[in-house]
Design an enzyme around this catalytic site. Structure first.
Site, mmCIF file in Angstrom:
data_model
loop_
_atom_site.group_PDB
_atom_site.id
_atom_site.type_symbol
_atom_site.label_atom_id
_atom_site.label_comp_id
_atom_site.label_asym_id
_atom_site.label_seq_id
_atom_site.Cartn_x
_atom_site.Cartn_y
_atom_site.Cartn_z
ATOM 1 N N SER A 28 0.803 -1.231 0.000
ATOM 2 C CA SER A 28 0.000 0.000 0.000
ATOM 3 C C SER A 28 0.832 1.276 0.000
ATOM 4 C CB SER A 28 -0.946 0.011 1.210
ATOM 5 O OG SER A 28 -2.048 -0.841 0.987
ATOM 6 N N LYS A 41 0.399 3.547 -2.910
ATOM 7 C CA LYS A 41 -0.684 4.532 -2.975
ATOM 8 C C LYS A 41 -0.130 5.965 -2.993
ATOM 9 C CE LYS A 41 -4.458 1.849 -0.856
ATOM 10 N NZ LYS A 41 -3.891 0.562 -0.431
ATOM 11 N N SER A 74 -6.416 4.027 3.758
ATOM 12 C CA SER A 74 -5.711 3.114 2.841
ATOM 13 C C SER A 74 -6.698 2.326 1.987
ATOM 14 C CB SER A 74 -4.803 2.147 3.617
ATOM 15 O OG SER A 74 -3.886 1.529 2.754
ATOM 16 N N LYS A 133 2.732 6.668 4.969
ATOM 17 C CA LYS A 133 1.921 5.527 4.545
ATOM 18 C C LYS A 133 2.541 4.206 4.975
ATOM 19 C CE LYS A 133 -1.747 4.153 2.484
ATOM 20 N NZ LYS A 133 -1.739 3.052 3.492
#
Length: 419
Positions: free
Chosen positions: A85, A88, A150, A253
Site C-alpha cells: 500500500s 498509494k 488506505s 503511509k
C-alpha cells in the site's frame, strides 16, 4: 601509442610535425587541466570513520533529510520489492498533480464501479473506504479514503475515473509520472499495491517520492497527518503508528502484502529538521513501527545540518568546447547543505559530475551538472550546479584546436578502455 593511428601523421611532412607538436601540447594541457579540475572538485573532506552507525533489522531501509536530500543511512536501498500500500503514494501524487494542473477538480465525482467495490471494497476483505456500490464520491473524499483509510476501493475509483481502467492508469499515469519525477526503476500494474508481479519499487525511490510530495503539495500533505476519517458511517483510524508514537510525526503511509512484507514510509519534524524513513520487508507490524521510530530517533539524535558551500559560491569549473574561455565557473543559487554527524566523525568528499566539455555558447544560469557528496563509499546527497557566467563562442582557431583536442582525447580514451 594512440597517436600512431591518426591518418594525418605523415613522416617527413612539416605540417604533420606541426600537428603532432600541437596535439601533444593539447593533450598535456588537457591532462594537466583535468587534474586541477578534479582537485578543485574534491575539496570537501572530513575525518575518516567506519561506515554505518545504525544497527537496523529491516531487509531494506533508508533514512534521509528532506531539505537537502542527505542520506543518513541506507541498507539495500535499491532492491526492488513489492511496495504494497505504500504504492498509494504514487497514485496520490498523480491526483495531486492533476488537481494542481487544473485537469480535475476536488469536487469532481467518480462512480464506485462493481470492479472497485468487489476488488477493493468490503467484499475483498482488505483495507477499504467502504464506499457503496454505484455511489458517486468526490475526488476530495476519495483522497481522504486512500490516504487515511488506505482504501483500495478509493484508488480503483480514482484510476477508473481518470483513465477508464486501472491498467491504463498504471501505464499512462503512474509510470509516466514516475519517470518525470526521476523514479527510473519503479513499475506499476494497478493503482493500490494489491499483489501483482508488476508492482515493484525501491525504498530509495519511495523516499524520493515522499520528499517530492512533502515539498510540492504542502496543503495536500496535511491529509497524511489526519488521524481518522469517517465514510459511510464507518470511522477508521489512520494506520500510521508513528502519529501517536513520535513527536513531530505527520505522515506518510504503511503497507503490507505477503510478497512484500510489512513496510512504511514515515516522516517527522523536530527542531526544524524533517527526516523521512522508509523500511520494507519486515515480518511483523510491531517490528515495522519500532524500526521506523528507532531510525528516526537515531537520525534526530546524531545528525545536524552543515553548509558546505554558500549560495553562489564558486564550486568548481567545467571544461568548455569552442568557447572564448576554456572553462566556466559553476555555482548553486542555494546553499549546498548536507547532514553530518554531530560527533564530527564523517568523511565527506564532494565532486562535480557533468557531461563535457560543455559546448559554447553558455548562458549564465544554464544547468551544467550536479555536485555529489559522498559519505564514505555512498552518495549522501546531490544537487544541481549551474554556469555562474556566460561564455561566448570562441574564434575559428579556438574551435579548431578544441576539436583536435577532443579527437585525441577520444582516441586515448578508446585505447584505455581496451587495455
Amino acid at each position: 601509442m594512440a597517436l600512431t593511428s591518426l591518418p594525418f601523421r605523415q613522416p617527413g611532412s612539416t605540417i604533420g610535425r606541426l600537428l603532432r607538436c600541437l596535439i601533444a601540447g593539447i593533450v598535456l594541457a588537457a591532462v594537466a587541466w583535468g587534474g586541477m579540475l578534479q582537485a578543485a572538485n574534491q575539496s570537501v573532506q572530513g575525518v575518516r570513520k567506519e561506515e554505518g552507525g545504525f544497527d537496523g533489522d529491516a531487509p531494506t531501509a533508508i533514512l534521509t533529510e528532506a531539505s537537502s536530500g542527505s542520506v543518513l543511512f541506507e541498507k539495500n536501498a535499491d532492491e526492488l520489492r513489492a511496495p504494497s500500500s505504500m504504492m498509494k503514494l504514487m497514485t496520490a501524487e498523480v491526483v495531486f498533480h492533476a488537481v494542481k494542473q487544473g485537469d480535475i477538480k476536488l469536487t469532481d465525482e467518480y462512480r464506485i464501479s462493481e470492479n472497485a467495490w468487489r476488488r477493493g471494497g468490503a467484499p475483498a476483505g482488505g483495507s477499504t473506504m467502504f464506499a457503496a456500490l454505484n455511489s458517486k464520491v468526490s475526488v476530495d473524499d476519495l483522497l481522504h479514503g486512500a490516504i487515511i483509510q488506505s482504501g483500495n476501493d478509493s484508488c480503483i475509483a480514482l484510476a477508473e475515473g481518470m483513465a477508464g481502467n486501472e491498467r491504463i492508469f498504471a501505464a499512462d499515469f503512474l509510470t509516466k509520472r514516475a519517470r518525470e519525477l526521476g523514479l527510473t526503476r519503479s513499475t506499476f500494474a494497478n493503482s493500490n499495491g494489491l499483489p501483482d508481479p508488476g508492482n515493484k519499487m525501491t525504498v530509495r525511490e519511495l523516499s524520493i517520492l515522499a520528499r517530492y510530495i512533502i515539498q510540492t503539495y504542502p496543503d495536500f500533505y496535511k491529509l497524511f497527518g489526519e488521524k481518522e476519517f469517517t465514510w459511510n458511517k464507518i470511522r477508521q483510524q489512520n494506520r500510521n503508528p508513528l502519529l501517536n508514537a513520535l513527536e513531530g510525526a505527520d505522515g506518510l503511509k504503511t503497507g503490507y502484502t505477503k510478497e512484500g512484507g510489512y513496510g512504511m514510509v514515515g516522516s517527522a519534524v523536530q527542531n526544524g529538521t524533517r527526516l523521512i524513513v522508509v523500511v520494507n520487508g519486515l515480518e511483523d507490524p510491531e517490528d515495522r513501527a519500532t524500526e521506523a521510530k528507532k531510525m528516526l530517533e537515531w537520525g534526530f539524535r546524531n545528525f545536524e545540518t552543515r553548509i558546505l558551500f554558500e549560495a553562489n559560491q564558486t564550486l568548481g569549473y567545467a571544461r568548455v568546447f569552442g568557447g572564448e574561455s576554456r572553462s566556466v565557473k559553476l555555482s548553486s543559487p542555494e546553499p549546498v547543505k548536507v547532514m553530518v554527524q554531530k560527533s564530527g566523525g564523517d568523511r565527506l568528499i564532494a565532486r562535480i559530475v557533468y557531461s563535457g566539455p560543455v559546448r559554447a555558447p553558455i548562458e549564465a544560469g544554464q544547468r551544467i551538472g550536479v555536485v555529489k557528496v559522498w559519505r564514505g563509499g555512498r552518495v549522501a546527497m546531490e544537487t544541481p550546479v549551474y554556469a555562474a557566467e556566460s561564455i561566448g563562442t570562441g574564434s575559428t582557431m579556438r574551435r579548431a584546436i578544441d576539436g583536435v583536442s577532443e579527437l585525441v582525447i577520444g582516441v586515448f580514451r578508446a585505447g584505455a578502455e581496451k587495455l
